[in-house]
Design an enzyme around this catalytic site. Structure first.
Site, mmCIF file in Angstrom:
data_model
loop_
_atom_site.group_PDB
_atom_site.id
_atom_site.type_symbol
_atom_site.label_atom_id
_atom_site.label_comp_id
_atom_site.label_asym_id
_atom_site.label_seq_id
_atom_site.Cartn_x
_atom_site.Cartn_y
_atom_site.Cartn_z
ATOM 1 N N CYS A 88 -69.063 -38.015 -13.067
ATOM 2 C CA CYS A 88 -68.794 -37.797 -11.650
ATOM 3 C C CYS A 88 -67.887 -36.576 -11.453
ATOM 4 C CB CYS A 88 -68.222 -39.076 -11.033
ATOM 5 S SG CYS A 88 -68.266 -39.084 -9.225
ATOM 6 N N HIS A 135 -71.732 -43.585 -12.891
ATOM 7 C CA HIS A 135 -70.599 -44.074 -13.685
ATOM 8 C C HIS A 135 -71.047 -45.160 -14.656
ATOM 9 C CE1 HIS A 135 -67.180 -42.472 -11.139
ATOM 10 N NE2 HIS A 135 -68.197 -42.317 -10.317
ATOM 11 N N GLU A 184 -69.150 -46.710 -16.670
ATOM 12 C CA GLU A 184 -68.089 -47.728 -16.739
ATOM 13 C C GLU A 184 -68.191 -48.718 -15.584
ATOM 14 O OE1 GLU A 184 -67.652 -44.733 -15.600
ATOM 15 O OE2 GLU A 184 -66.121 -44.671 -14.025
#
Lengths: 85, 222
Positions: free
Chosen positions: B87, B195, B197
């Site tokens: 990002c 993302h 994560e």
């Protein structure tokens, strides 16, 4: 000598300007049907110490190319003028 | 020994703890690295996480390249060290010249936040080496400037050199060629807008990001 520099940064042709497009779409509602091709951009102003106007322009163009504009997305135009009396 | 992964923190970064947690989940020994750091050579991999480095002032990522850590990161990448920008981290890597192109405002001028499906387009990057091309993954996006753009020459080069790493299944933001992530020529520097994560736990709705992070840290990768 001190020079005032002005760098105008705008999006390259072909790069989407959704902010400009949104503003333009709002114009007829305000009675500005006669306005078109609206584009957004930013202006940076700063001062440069240089021996000549040509050198001041060179430095301002270098700063515009190195940082103020991203060459993938944007183009810049530079103007300088002397601040000496 | 667990691989050591550095997670770079600029003033304004805000995804670093999520990334550390997700990296630990795949067996890495993750540590935060402040942007003033000048050495990264003790690490096995580096992640530049999302957020708003230096407040996103001027352009997202533009000022981050003046942080001392970026010199160290360039040297780390130049000798083949795995580097992933997520990002805002992707924006930082393009502004620093470690990856080509740029990220522009989303097509509809909207901040976009939500799940997104992507397809692995290439397995030659450090982030996808354990994932066969064609694999569909459910990740998450969270950005305003997420629409990838580059010159036609750069796009041709990215395609010819198999450097498009991830593509959106349904383009959410006008990104050129549906690009969600790319890598450098060597495949060791990767940037992606989604993302991983945020897709690292059933609680978050997907664990598909783990296979990417597992690729990166090399745990259980053949």
């Amino acid at each position: 000598m001190r020079f005032a520099a002005r760098v105008e940064v705008r999006l390259r042709p072909g790069i989407a300007d959704p902010e400009g497009a949104t503003i333009e779409r709002a114009l007829p509602a305000l009675g500005f049907e006669d306005v078109s091709a609206l584009a957004t951009g930013r202006v940076f102003r700063f001062e440069v110490e240089a021996a000549t106007e040509a050198r001041a322009r060179e430095r301002a163009e270098a700063l515009a190319g190195a940082l103020l504009a991203n060459p993938v997305l944007e183009e810049a135009s530079v103007s300088v003028c002397s601040l000496e009396a | 020994m667990a691989p050591r992964v550095g997670v770079v923190v600029f003033p304004g970064t805000n995804c670093e703890h999520d990334v550390v947690l997700a990296l630990e989940r795949v067996g890495a020994d993750a540590e935060l690295v402040w942007h003033a750091a000048t050495r990264l050579d003790h690490l096995d991999a580096v992640v530049v996480p999302g957020g708003f480095a230096h407040g996103d002032y001027l352009r997202p990522g533009a000022l981050a390249r003046f942080s001392p850590v970026m010199g160290a990161l360039s040297r780390f990448a130049a000798v083949g060290g795995p580097v992933v920008g997520i990002c805002n981290g992707f924006q930082v890597l393009t502004e620093a010249g470690l990856l080509p192109g740029a990220l522009q405002k989303n097509r509809d001028l909207r901040f976009m936040c939500g799940p997104v499906s992507v397809t692995v387009a290439s397995s030659r990057s450090v982030l996808t080496r354990a994932v066969p091309a064609g694999t569909e993954l459910l990740l998450a996006i969270n950005n305003f400037d997420g629409s990838y753009v580059c010159t036609p020459e750069t796009l041709a080069q990215l395609r010819d050199e198999d450097r498009v790493v991830l593509r959106y299944c349904q383009n959410p933001n006008g990104s050129l060629d549906d690009i969600a992530g790319i890598c450098n020529r060597a495949g060791n520097v990767v940037g992606l807008m989604p993302h991983p994560e945020r897709a690292s736990s059933e609680l978050l709705g997907s664990t598909d990001g783990l296979v990417l992070l597992r690729s990166l840290v090399g745990v259980g990768v053949p």
